[in-house]
Design an enzyme around this catalytic site. Structure first.
Site, short mmCIF file in Angstrom:
data_model
loop_
_atom_site.label_atom_id
_atom_site.label_comp_id
_atom_site.label_asym_id
_atom_site.label_seq_id
_atom_site.Cartn_x
_atom_site.Cartn_y
_atom_site.Cartn_z
N LYS A 1 -76.59 4.70 -30.01
CA LYS A 1 -76.59 6.19 -28.67
C LYS A 1 -77.85 5.83 -27.90
CE LYS A 1 -74.80 9.43 -31.12
NZ LYS A 1 -74.56 10.59 -32.47
N GLN B 1 -78.84 14.98 -34.78
CA GLN B 1 -77.69 14.25 -35.23
C GLN B 1 -77.71 14.65 -36.50
OE1 GLN B 1 -76.31 10.86 -34.64
NE2 GLN B 1 -75.33 11.30 -36.89
N ASP C 1 -72.56 17.20 -27.87
CA ASP C 1 -72.07 17.09 -28.95
C ASP C 1 -71.14 18.20 -28.31
OD1 ASP C 1 -72.34 15.44 -30.35
OD2 ASP C 1 -74.50 16.67 -31.66
N1 GUN Z 1 -72.24 12.25 -36.84
C1 GUN Z 1 -71.56 12.22 -37.55
N2 GUN Z 1 -71.31 12.01 -36.57
C2 GUN Z 1 -71.78 12.90 -35.07
C3 GUN Z 1 -71.93 13.35 -33.93
O1 GUN Z 1 -70.24 12.64 -32.87
N3 GUN Z 1 -72.94 14.00 -33.68
C4 GUN Z 1 -73.94 14.16 -34.12
N4 GUN Z 1 -74.72 15.53 -33.80
N5 GUN Z 1 -73.65 14.16 -35.45
C5 GUN Z 1 -73.24 13.41 -36.15
#
Ligand code: GUN
Length: 282
Positions: free
Chosen positions: A54, A98, A121
């Site tokens: 990211k 996350q 998200d």
């Molecule tokens: N863990 C796995 N995929 C994601 C996601 O798209 N967003 C977040 N915040 N955590 C994750």
């Protein structure tokens, strides 16, 4: 018929290039650079890879990124305090915590604490609610990525029968609602659905999000279907989707592979949501 293989890597790169162009315009016109804060608690190796990806994607599109790595033993109040600080910051337009969090931390109050207009998200109930009412300002990234792949594969959505297998809050439900907003007739199937193959055979658009290795077989689909496979099933033989790709591609009009289909889209939609969140502050 042999299907068009929908190239998620290419579509993801195209969208990130569109975002990068929009960032240049935002900087030139308004002096604004979108900023994404990514919070990682603990040392889960998978999460570390996601967070680094990211960060790299942010750099590529010209965003500022702010990474917070907190120790595993971080207290709930500390994490909530960081979210409050990020909510207040003018240079942070998107906040992502996350998941999964270490076991002693409750994710629900954390997700509720994020300012819905910074919730890139799309996990906050406010943003799910916006999807419900057909005003998907910040839709969650994987469902939005599925819709984008369907659009760019030139499938007709209006009036199409879309069957979604899976009813999770993170994928199945939001993707079904987004398909409804595109004027599909939507069926949501799940583990208790009777005669799932017969339901799937009605689909013009089939979205599989159940987490069962190659469950959807060639005789479960009709000729000309568009198939979006959200599954990521790691097996001794390798990584597979929820769809038996080799069988289904012989009947589909278009189909996403695993890997290289939906997977690369999530980060592209995160970039798009962060851009939108920054534009919403103008
Ligand atoms: N863990 C796995 N995929 C994601 C996601 O798209 N967003 C977040 N915040 N955590 C994750």
């Amino acid at each position: 018929m042999s299907a068009e293989i929908i190239d998620g890597k290419k579509v993801s790169a195209d969208i990130r290039a569109e975002v990068a162009q929009a960032v240049k315009e935002l900087q030139a016109k308004h002096g604004l650079t979108p900023g994404l804060a990514v919070v990682l608690v603990g040392e889960d190796p998978g999460s570390q890879i996601y967070v680094n990806n990211k960060e790299r994607a942010c750099a590529e599109v010209g965003f500022n990124s702010f990474k917070y790595v907190l120790p595993t033993e971080t207290a709930q109040e500390e994490l909530m305090k960081l979210v409050d600080e990020l909510n207040a910051r003018k240079d942070v337009h998107g906040i992502l915590v996350q998941m999964p969090l270490p076991k002693h931390l409750d994710p629900t109050p954390v997700l509720l604490a994020i300012d819905p207009n910074k919730d890139v998200d799309g996990f906050h109930p406010m943003n799910l609610g916006r999807v419900v009412v057909g005003n998907a300002l910040l839709p969650s990234c994987t469902p939005a990525g599925c819709i984008e792949l369907i659009k760019r594969s030139a499938a007709r959505m209006e009036g199409a029968h879309a069957v979604v297998i899976g009813r999770s809050n993170t994928v199945g439900k939001p993707v079904a609602l987004l398909l409804l907003s595109e004027n599909c007739t939507v069926t949501i199937a799940h583990s208790k659905t009777r005669d799932l193959p017969a339901i799937c055979r009605q689909a013009d658009i089939l979205v599989a999000a159940v987490g069962r290795d190659r469950m959807v077989k060639g005789d479960w689909v009709k000729e000309g279907v568009t198939v979006i496979d959200v599954g990521m099933n790691r097996t001794d033989e390798g990584l597979f989707g929820d769809v038996d790709f080799d069988e289904v591609k012989e009947k589909a009009r278009a189909i996403t592979p695993v890997p290289g289909g939906v997977g690369p889209m999530t980060i592209a939609m995160l970039m798009r949501n962060t851009l939108k969140a920054a534009e919403m502050t103008l």
